[in-house]
Write a protein that holds these residues in place. Sequence first.
Motif, PDB file in Angstrom:
ATOM      1  N   ASP A  50       0.757  -1.196   0.226  1.00  4.98           N
ATOM      2  CA  ASP A  50       0.241   0.146   0.219  1.00  4.98           C
ATOM      3  C   ASP A  50       0.656   1.102  -0.242  1.00  4.98           C
ATOM      4  O   ASP A  50       2.330   1.216  -0.141  1.00  4.98           O
ATOM      5  CB  ASP A  50      -1.335   0.514   1.403  1.00  4.98           C
ATOM      6  CG  ASP A  50      -2.063   0.774   1.315  1.00  4.98           C
ATOM      7  OD1 ASP A  50      -1.946   1.693   0.178  1.00  4.98           O
ATOM      8  OD2 ASP A  50      -2.569   1.243   2.605  1.00  4.98           O
ATOM      9  N   GLU A  71      -5.223   1.630  -4.687  1.00  2.00           N
ATOM     10  CA  GLU A  71      -5.514   0.446  -5.089  1.00  2.00           C
ATOM     11  C   GLU A  71      -4.541  -0.817  -4.635  1.00  2.00           C
ATOM     12  O   GLU A  71      -3.630  -0.302  -5.685  1.00  2.00           O
ATOM     13  CB  GLU A  71      -5.740   0.307  -6.643  1.00  2.00           C
ATOM     14  CG  GLU A  71      -6.076  -0.885  -7.211  1.00  2.00           C
ATOM     15  CD  GLU A  71      -6.911  -1.418  -8.545  1.00  2.00           C
ATOM     16  OE1 GLU A  71      -5.884  -1.016  -9.294  1.00  2.00           O
ATOM     17  OE2 GLU A  71      -8.171  -0.783  -8.956  1.00  2.00           O
ATOM     18  N   LYS A  72      -4.748  -1.325  -4.254  1.00  2.00           N
ATOM     19  CA  LYS A  72      -3.667  -2.880  -3.649  1.00  2.00           C
ATOM     20  C   LYS A  72      -4.124  -3.781  -4.630  1.00  2.00           C
ATOM     21  O   LYS A  72      -4.796  -4.109  -4.651  1.00  2.00           O
ATOM     22  CB  LYS A  72      -3.848  -2.928  -2.251  1.00  2.00           C
ATOM     23  CG  LYS A  72      -3.161  -1.228  -1.542  1.00  2.00           C
ATOM     24  CD  LYS A  72      -3.762  -2.208   0.292  1.00  2.00           C
ATOM     25  CE  LYS A  72      -4.855  -2.473   0.479  1.00  2.00           C
ATOM     26  NZ  LYS A  72      -6.523  -1.083   0.531  1.00  2.00           N
ATOM     27  N   ARG A 103       0.758  -2.190  -7.067  1.00  2.00           N
ATOM     28  CA  ARG A 103      -0.257  -1.495  -6.938  1.00  2.00           C
ATOM     29  C   ARG A 103      -1.335  -0.023  -8.191  1.00  2.00           C
ATOM     30  O   ARG A 103      -0.020  -0.086  -9.305  1.00  2.00           O
ATOM     31  CB  ARG A 103      -0.636  -1.476  -5.773  1.00  2.00           C
ATOM     32  CG  ARG A 103       1.566  -0.592  -5.720  1.00  2.00           C
ATOM     33  CD  ARG A 103       1.890  -0.056  -4.432  1.00  2.00           C
ATOM     34  NE  ARG A 103       2.942  -0.544  -4.247  1.00  2.00           N
ATOM     35  CZ  ARG A 103       4.363  -0.231  -3.253  1.00  2.00           C
ATOM     36  NH1 ARG A 103       3.627   0.590  -2.081  1.00  2.00           N
ATOM     37  NH2 ARG A 103       5.462   0.291  -3.417  1.00  2.00           N
ATOM     38  N   PHE A 105      -2.638   3.975  -8.092  1.00  2.00           N
ATOM     39  CA  PHE A 105      -3.070   4.831  -7.714  1.00  2.00           C
ATOM     40  C   PHE A 105      -4.123   6.017  -8.473  1.00  2.00           C
ATOM     41  O   PHE A 105      -3.923   6.039  -9.528  1.00  2.00           O
ATOM     42  CB  PHE A 105      -2.444   6.005  -6.566  1.00  2.00           C
ATOM     43  CG  PHE A 105      -1.382   6.669  -7.325  1.00  2.00           C
ATOM     44  CD1 PHE A 105      -1.754   7.781  -7.348  1.00  2.00           C
ATOM     45  CD2 PHE A 105       0.008   6.312  -7.014  1.00  2.00           C
ATOM     46  CE1 PHE A 105      -0.775   8.628  -7.871  1.00  2.00           C
ATOM     47  CE2 PHE A 105       0.674   7.289  -7.893  1.00  2.00           C
ATOM     48  CZ  PHE A 105       0.692   8.267  -8.720  1.00  2.00           C
ATOM     49  N   GLN A 106      -4.976   6.665  -8.205  1.00  2.00           N
ATOM     50  CA  GLN A 106      -5.040   7.871  -8.932  1.00  2.00           C
ATOM     51  C   GLN A 106      -5.827   8.981  -8.114  1.00  2.00           C
ATOM     52  O   GLN A 106      -5.879   9.003  -7.726  1.00  2.00           O
ATOM     53  CB  GLN A 106      -6.661   6.764  -9.276  1.00  2.00           C
ATOM     54  CG  GLN A 106      -7.552   7.978 -10.294  1.00  2.00           C
ATOM     55  CD  GLN A 106      -8.456   6.818 -10.856  1.00  2.00           C
ATOM     56  OE1 GLN A 106      -8.634   5.716 -11.089  1.00  2.00           O
ATOM     57  NE2 GLN A 106      -9.618   8.513 -11.925  1.00  2.00           N
ATOM     58  N   TYR A 115      -4.889   7.736 -13.322  1.00  2.00           N
ATOM     59  CA  TYR A 115      -4.724   6.171 -13.216  1.00  2.00           C
ATOM     60  C   TYR A 115      -3.337   6.237 -13.087  1.00  2.00           C
ATOM     61  O   TYR A 115      -2.908   5.798 -14.580  1.00  2.00           O
ATOM     62  CB  TYR A 115      -5.590   5.028 -13.215  1.00  2.00           C
ATOM     63  CG  TYR A 115      -5.060   3.735 -12.377  1.00  2.00           C
ATOM     64  CD1 TYR A 115      -5.699   3.625 -11.426  1.00  2.00           C
ATOM     65  CD2 TYR A 115      -4.491   3.399 -13.036  1.00  2.00           C
ATOM     66  CE1 TYR A 115      -5.655   2.694 -10.710  1.00  2.00           C
ATOM     67  CE2 TYR A 115      -3.953   1.967 -12.338  1.00  2.00           C
ATOM     68  CZ  TYR A 115      -4.878   2.049 -11.607  1.00  2.00           C
ATOM     69  OH  TYR A 115      -3.943   0.214 -11.013  1.00  2.00           O
ATOM     70  N   GLU A 117      -0.282   2.673 -13.393  1.00  2.00           N
ATOM     71  CA  GLU A 117       0.186   0.794 -12.482  1.00  2.00           C
ATOM     72  C   GLU A 117       0.919   1.410 -12.069  1.00  2.00           C
ATOM     73  O   GLU A 117       2.267   1.980 -12.523  1.00  2.00           O
ATOM     74  CB  GLU A 117      -1.014   0.686 -13.100  1.00  2.00           C
ATOM     75  CG  GLU A 117      -0.245  -1.170 -12.843  1.00  2.00           C
ATOM     76  CD  GLU A 117      -0.857  -2.228 -14.018  1.00  2.00           C
ATOM     77  OE1 GLU A 117      -1.708  -2.667 -13.658  1.00  2.00           O
ATOM     78  OE2 GLU A 117       0.082  -2.216 -14.831  1.00  2.00           O
TER      79      GLU A 117
END
Length: 235
Positions: A50, A71-72, A103, A105-106, A115, A117
């Motif tokens: 995370d 997003e994990k 993982r 995030f956005q 987003y 990756e």
Amino acid sequence: MRRFIAIIFFLGFFQLGHAQLFSGEAILNNENFDRQRWSWGYFLGFNTYDFNFDYKEYNQNAIGGKDLVVEKGIGFNVGLIGNLKINNNLDLRLEPGVSFNTRGFQVTKADPDTYREVNATYVHIPLLLKFSADRYNNFKPFIVGGLSTSINLSSNENNPDDNYAGQFRMTTHSYYYEVGVGVDLYLYYFKFSPSIRGVFALNDELIRDENPNSIYTGNVKKMSSRGIFLNFTFQ
């Protein structure tokens, strides 16, 4: 998924422990194993990583005040173990290994194009102290803790492109503290040790975008990784 892995681990831990503690087993497997000053092994396991973001300012327009939503994913660990026995209840362990994880995030309430990756391959090197209870039959619980360092082979630290060119950048070198619990199970041919461990970065791992007002990095005071490792050790 992280909670599911933890539940599976502790159910297995309970079943194995119950069988060892209450079966009345008299035959000791690998009776002389812990008399060795040095022992070796390897581990296989899973991880989930995370990002923990600390912000300069609270964003009232973002969900929960967070600019970035993480997003994990579930990854894989593999490595070697070198164990030095200090006394009957204390061991010093070096556990160099490699971990793979994805993982993402956005930006909160933003276009899906924000987003990112993050695919990471870490060379992870922990130096740990293992505190064990006295052995009972073929069962011995333990706690483990220590410090570690890692090399992120996918960091993009020296990449001149930033998030506005689709490239997320992190530091190559990171430092962590780790704490965990597990159990040694003495089987006929080897010692098997399932364990679960929390891994927490100490340093800021974020490489900022060139734009000081970047929606990705502008409001981030510190970004650090944290993860859970579920390992199965064979010695």
